[in-house]
Enzyme design. Structure first.
Site, mmCIF file in Angstrom:
data_model
loop_
_atom_site.group_PDB
_atom_site.id
_atom_site.type_symbol
_atom_site.label_atom_id
_atom_site.label_comp_id
_atom_site.label_asym_id
_atom_site.label_seq_id
_atom_site.Cartn_x
_atom_site.Cartn_y
_atom_site.Cartn_z
ATOM 1 N N HIS A 37 0.801 -1.116 -0.104
ATOM 2 C CA HIS A 37 -0.087 -0.153 -0.010
ATOM 3 C C HIS A 37 0.790 1.159 -0.036
ATOM 4 C CE1 HIS A 37 -2.660 -2.878 2.292
ATOM 5 N NE2 HIS A 37 -3.495 -2.612 1.158
ATOM 6 N N GLN A 61 -17.737 -6.520 -2.273
ATOM 7 C CA GLN A 61 -16.929 -7.575 -3.025
ATOM 8 C C GLN A 61 -16.540 -8.746 -2.269
ATOM 9 O OE1 GLN A 61 -13.701 -4.258 -2.835
ATOM 10 N NE2 GLN A 61 -12.295 -6.110 -2.648
ATOM 11 N N GLY A 147 -2.557 -1.848 -7.402
ATOM 12 C CA GLY A 147 -1.354 -2.724 -7.415
ATOM 13 C C GLY A 147 -1.619 -3.562 -8.463
ATOM 14 N N ASP A 150 -2.878 -7.368 -7.880
ATOM 15 C CA ASP A 150 -4.305 -7.522 -8.199
ATOM 16 C C ASP A 150 -4.402 -7.217 -9.674
ATOM 17 O OD1 ASP A 150 -5.419 -8.046 -5.704
ATOM 18 O OD2 ASP A 150 -4.025 -6.404 -5.213
ATOM 19 N N SER A 185 0.769 -8.818 1.165
ATOM 20 C CA SER A 185 -0.767 -8.993 1.308
ATOM 21 C C SER A 185 -1.573 -9.112 2.607
ATOM 22 C CB SER A 185 -0.988 -10.349 0.536
ATOM 23 O OG SER A 185 -2.806 -10.554 0.627
ATOM 24 N N SER A 186 -2.540 -8.415 2.579
ATOM 25 C CA SER A 186 -3.156 -8.407 4.019
ATOM 26 C C SER A 186 -3.646 -9.711 4.415
ATOM 27 C CB SER A 186 -4.335 -7.568 4.069
ATOM 28 O OG SER A 186 -4.210 -6.321 3.791
HETATM 29 P P1 AMP Z 1 -6.311 -4.124 -0.688
HETATM 30 O O1 AMP Z 1 -6.339 -2.797 0.632
HETATM 31 O O2 AMP Z 1 -6.029 -5.249 -0.573
HETATM 32 O O3 AMP Z 1 -7.840 -3.836 -1.377
HETATM 33 O O4 AMP Z 1 -5.495 -3.296 -1.599
HETATM 34 C C1 AMP Z 1 -5.308 -2.015 -2.026
HETATM 35 C C2 AMP Z 1 -4.555 -1.731 -3.150
HETATM 36 O O5 AMP Z 1 -3.043 -2.030 -2.611
HETATM 37 C C3 AMP Z 1 -4.843 -2.341 -4.518
HETATM 38 O O6 AMP Z 1 -4.939 -1.594 -5.242
HETATM 39 C C4 AMP Z 1 -3.910 -3.589 -4.626
HETATM 40 O O7 AMP Z 1 -3.478 -3.944 -5.469
HETATM 41 C C5 AMP Z 1 -2.762 -2.981 -3.824
HETATM 42 N N1 AMP Z 1 -1.713 -3.877 -3.417
HETATM 43 C C6 AMP Z 1 -1.947 -4.807 -2.387
HETATM 44 N N2 AMP Z 1 -0.719 -5.462 -2.364
HETATM 45 C C7 AMP Z 1 0.146 -5.174 -2.926
HETATM 46 C C8 AMP Z 1 1.545 -5.339 -3.040
HETATM 47 N N3 AMP Z 1 2.008 -6.392 -2.586
HETATM 48 N N4 AMP Z 1 2.289 -4.681 -4.128
HETATM 49 C C9 AMP Z 1 1.353 -3.432 -4.768
HETATM 50 N N5 AMP Z 1 0.377 -3.069 -4.452
HETATM 51 C C10 AMP Z 1 -0.301 -3.753 -3.722
#
Ligand code: AMP
Length: 280
Positions: A37, A61, A147, A150, A185-186
């Site tokens: 993030h 989602q 990111g 995804d 990743s979360s």
């Molecule tokens: P999320 O909080 O999982 O919905 O992710 C929010 C944003 O962070 C999305 O655009 C994801 O693709 C991006 N993101 C999550 N993990 C990564 C990562 N390891 N590297 C780059 N972007 C990421």
């Protein structure tokens, strides 16, 4: 860092930034923030003057059998990290702010949503496209950052913005990884210490598949079977591992040149996704 939680407060904060002629960058997230993030935030800071981040665990989602209630929520730590990273504005709306009880409007992107994660998670991308469309309408950023981890989500959002003439540039940011290759990743938080040790195998398999294609392999179903046998010899359960065309995410033919290998697999409670691009 200013934090706002309602749409009127967001509008007011953005009006001030816009009146000052600032170029607005937007980073939508579901919180439980990590280095991935923050790499989006850094990319936004490089080309924008005012960076807005949202934290919203989007209910639409998540599928019926997906556990939204246990999705990690770490707002205090997230706020500290964003503040430290120099984010200008944090938007933390409630579900009620983002959705009406009478919700009748959905954004559906067809075609590219039907395969891969879309096949395993029905309506997932409808929820993503709808909430991102709402956020883009509320924030009206010059640029929004997503990111490449995804990969399919990024493709869906790019398509939506093009098809609906949303005046925002979508920027894809490279995947941030742990030193052993695991994509941040979360959902990595769901892994046990033993699972965390084997988790980099997904990225390693993608790298090996890329090397085999670079060496001339064009039997992509054999490559999928190889990856499945590698992973499922251990504690993994493969969802998909597919060599696709970058252009439309359809399964690639041997004559296709610009490829992406998309993969998703379960490791214990965690469903991990990753991908790798290549041109031949
Ligand atoms: P999320 O909080 O999982 O919905 O992710 C929010 C944003 O962070 C999305 O655009 C994801 O693709 C991006 N993101 C999550 N993990 C990564 C990562 N390891 N590297 C780059 N972007 C990421």
């Amino acid at each position: 860092m200013l934090q706002v939680s309602t749409r009127p407060a967001l509008r007011e904060a953005l009006n001030a930034a816009r009146a000052a002629g600032k170029r607005i960058g937007f980073v939508p997230t579901m919180g439980n923030l990590h280095g991935g993030h923050i790499s989006l935030v850094s990319a936004a800071q490089e080309s924008c003057d005012f960076v807005v981040c949202s934290i919203f665990v989007n209910p639409t989602q998540f599928g019926m059998n997906e556990d939204i209630d246990n999705y990690p929520r770490t707002l205090d730590a997230d706020k500290a990290l964003l503040d430290e990273s120099g984010v200008d504005l944090l938007f933390t709306p409630s579900v009620h702010d983002m959705y009406s009880d009478l919700e009748l409007t959905w954004v559906e992107v067809n075609g590219i949503t039907e395969r891969h994660c879309g096949a395993s998670r029905p309506n997932h991308f409808r929820g993503v496209a709808t909430v991102v469309c709402k956020f883009l309408n509320l924030v009206q950023p010059d640029r929004a950052y997503f990111g490449r981890k995804d990969y399919q989500q990024l493709a869906v959002i790019q398509r939506m913005v093009e098809d609906l003439f949303i005046p925002c540039e979508i920027i894809g940011v490279p995947t941030a990884r742990a030193p052993d290759g695991l994509a941040l990743s979360s959902r990595n938080g769901y892994l046990t210490p033993e699972e965390r040790v084997v988790a980099p195998q997904l990225h390693a398999c993608l790298q090996e598949a890329k090397a085999r294609i670079a060496a001339g392999v064009t039997d992509y179903s054999a490559l999928t079977a190889w990856a499945k046998s590698q992973l499922e010899a251990g504690p993994w359960r493969l969802d998909y591992f597919t060599v696709c065309r970058q252009a439309d995410l359809a399964p690639a033919d041997p004559e296709d040149r610009n490829l992406v290998i998309l993969a998703a697999a379960w490791l214990g409670r965690a469903r991990l996704i990753d991908n790798i691009t290549l041109s031949r």
